[in-house]
Design a protein around this motif. Structure first.
Motif, short mmCIF file in Angstrom:
data_model
loop_
_atom_site.label_atom_id
_atom_site.label_comp_id
_atom_site.label_asym_id
_atom_site.label_seq_id
_atom_site.Cartn_x
_atom_site.Cartn_y
_atom_site.Cartn_z
N VAL A 114 11.94 2.54 -11.97
CA VAL A 114 10.58 2.80 -12.03
C VAL A 114 10.04 2.52 -10.67
CG1 VAL A 114 8.44 1.50 -12.99
CG2 VAL A 114 10.63 1.57 -14.23
N ALA A 115 9.17 3.83 -10.40
CA ALA A 115 8.38 3.84 -9.17
C ALA A 115 6.80 3.65 -9.34
CB ALA A 115 8.70 5.29 -8.50
N LEU A 116 6.39 3.19 -8.30
CA LEU A 116 4.73 3.02 -8.36
C LEU A 116 4.16 3.96 -7.49
CD1 LEU A 116 4.36 -0.86 -8.13
CD2 LEU A 116 4.71 0.58 -10.17
N VAL A 117 2.82 4.69 -8.18
CA VAL A 117 2.48 5.72 -7.24
C VAL A 117 1.09 5.57 -7.45
CG1 VAL A 117 1.81 8.04 -6.59
CG2 VAL A 117 4.09 7.58 -7.47
N GLY A 118 0.10 4.90 -6.42
CA GLY A 118 -1.05 4.37 -6.62
C GLY A 118 -2.07 5.16 -5.56
N PHE A 119 -3.34 5.39 -5.98
CA PHE A 119 -4.35 5.90 -5.13
C PHE A 119 -5.55 5.05 -4.76
CE2 PHE A 119 -1.86 9.16 -6.84
CZ PHE A 119 -1.93 10.29 -5.90
N SER A 120 -5.68 4.62 -3.67
CA SER A 120 -7.08 3.94 -3.18
C SER A 120 -6.91 2.53 -3.81
CB SER A 120 -8.32 4.72 -3.58
OG SER A 120 -9.39 3.95 -3.23
N MET A 121 -7.86 2.19 -4.53
CA MET A 121 -7.62 0.84 -5.28
C MET A 121 -6.41 0.78 -5.78
SD MET A 121 -9.56 -1.40 -8.05
CE MET A 121 -8.83 -0.49 -9.49
N GLY A 122 -5.74 1.98 -6.47
CA GLY A 122 -4.43 1.76 -7.25
C GLY A 122 -3.18 1.69 -6.23
N GLY A 123 -3.46 2.26 -5.08
CA GLY A 123 -2.54 1.93 -4.02
C GLY A 123 -2.34 0.58 -3.35
N ALA A 124 -3.50 0.12 -3.37
CA ALA A 124 -3.37 -1.45 -2.91
C ALA A 124 -2.85 -2.06 -3.99
CB ALA A 124 -5.10 -1.66 -2.85
#
Length: 262
Positions: A114-124
């Motif tokens: 399982v990998a996480l890929v987040g953007f902006s707030m999701g990246g934080a």
């Protein structure tokens, strides 16, 4: 998981079909989500996290889920207080519980990586989840802030107005279907750059554009410099901010990185 397909296409542009999903966090918040089955590696699940006021139903997020599904199955979801999810947004604090519920769902349906890929707030949130809760195999943080209460750009001053002022919260609720908590954090959550120091040995990728109007380049450098190996930093020429500015080519590169590092 429902038995119907959700979001099979947008206008004339077909996307990989997705199943509607609902799960609950450890603090009992209902999270609206979607599962886009893998067109690539069957054992890799990618948890995709949107930015503040975003949604899994936005065109940009659906496009990213479609591209990433070429590398693994994608669990996209709406953070608490966003869209059809329950609760109120805590703007990066308790959202790690939302992401954790998505990770647990990915494991439950059979993804062994399982990998996480987040953007902006999701990246934080992705960086904070990996540093505080752990249990994932790779983290890609895109366009994320390194620290809290940053007001050095006009867009971020507007974001803080929306968070802190009653009229701003009302506009966010009506215009973006985002319900934001009142008051201030107590206690102050661990900042993303502080959490980055706790991620190793999980691989971390930090991606940021040199044309980002929200967070200047000291933010990705602060996250990257705080983290231990293994880590990578991509400063993308001409790239703006988060999902809406991300090209399919950039997302494919992120997908390739996740595949090889997780």
């Amino acid at each position: 998981m429902s038995g119907r397909w959700a979001f099979p296409k947008l206008g004339s542009m077909p996307f990989a079909p997705s199943f509607a999903v609902m799960f609950r966090t450890r603090d009992n918040v209902r999270i609206d989500a979607a599962h886009t089955p893998s067109r690539g590696a069957d054992d890799l699940g990618i948890v995709l996290a949107h930015g503040f006021t975003g949604s899994l139903r936005e065109r940009s997020t659906r496009r990213i889920a479609h591209v990433l599904s070429g590398f693994g199955g994608v669990i996209s979801f709406d953070f608490r207080g966003h869209g059809r999810s329950g609760g109120e947004s805590t703007v990066g604090d308790l959202e790690i519980l939302d992401m954790d519920a998505a990770v647990r769902h990915a494991r439950a349906i059979g993804y062994t990586r399982v990998a996480l890929v987040g953007f902006s707030m999701g990246g934080a949130v992705a960086v904070r989840h990996a540093g505080v809760l752990g249990g994932v195999d790779a983290v890609a943080s895109v366009s994320a802030p390194a620290r809290w209460y940053y007001r050095g750009t006009r867009p971020m001053r507007q974001v803080h107005w929306a968070i802190e002022q009653p009229l701003g919260r009302w506009i966010a609720k009506v215009g973006k279907r985002t319900r934001i908590m009142k008051g201030v954090w107590d206690p102050l959550p661990l900042a993303p750059y502080e959490a980055a120091a706790k991620i190793s040995p999980t691989p971390l990728l930090v991606v940021h554009g040199d044309a980002d109007a929200f967070f200047p380049l000291d933010h990705p450098y602060q996250i990257y410099e705080a983290a231990l190996e293994p880590k990578e930093l991509w400063i993308e020429p001409g790239y703006g901010h988060a999902e809406s500015a991300a090209t399919p080519e950039l997302i494919r590169r992120v997908g390739e990185w996740v595949t090889t590092r997780s």
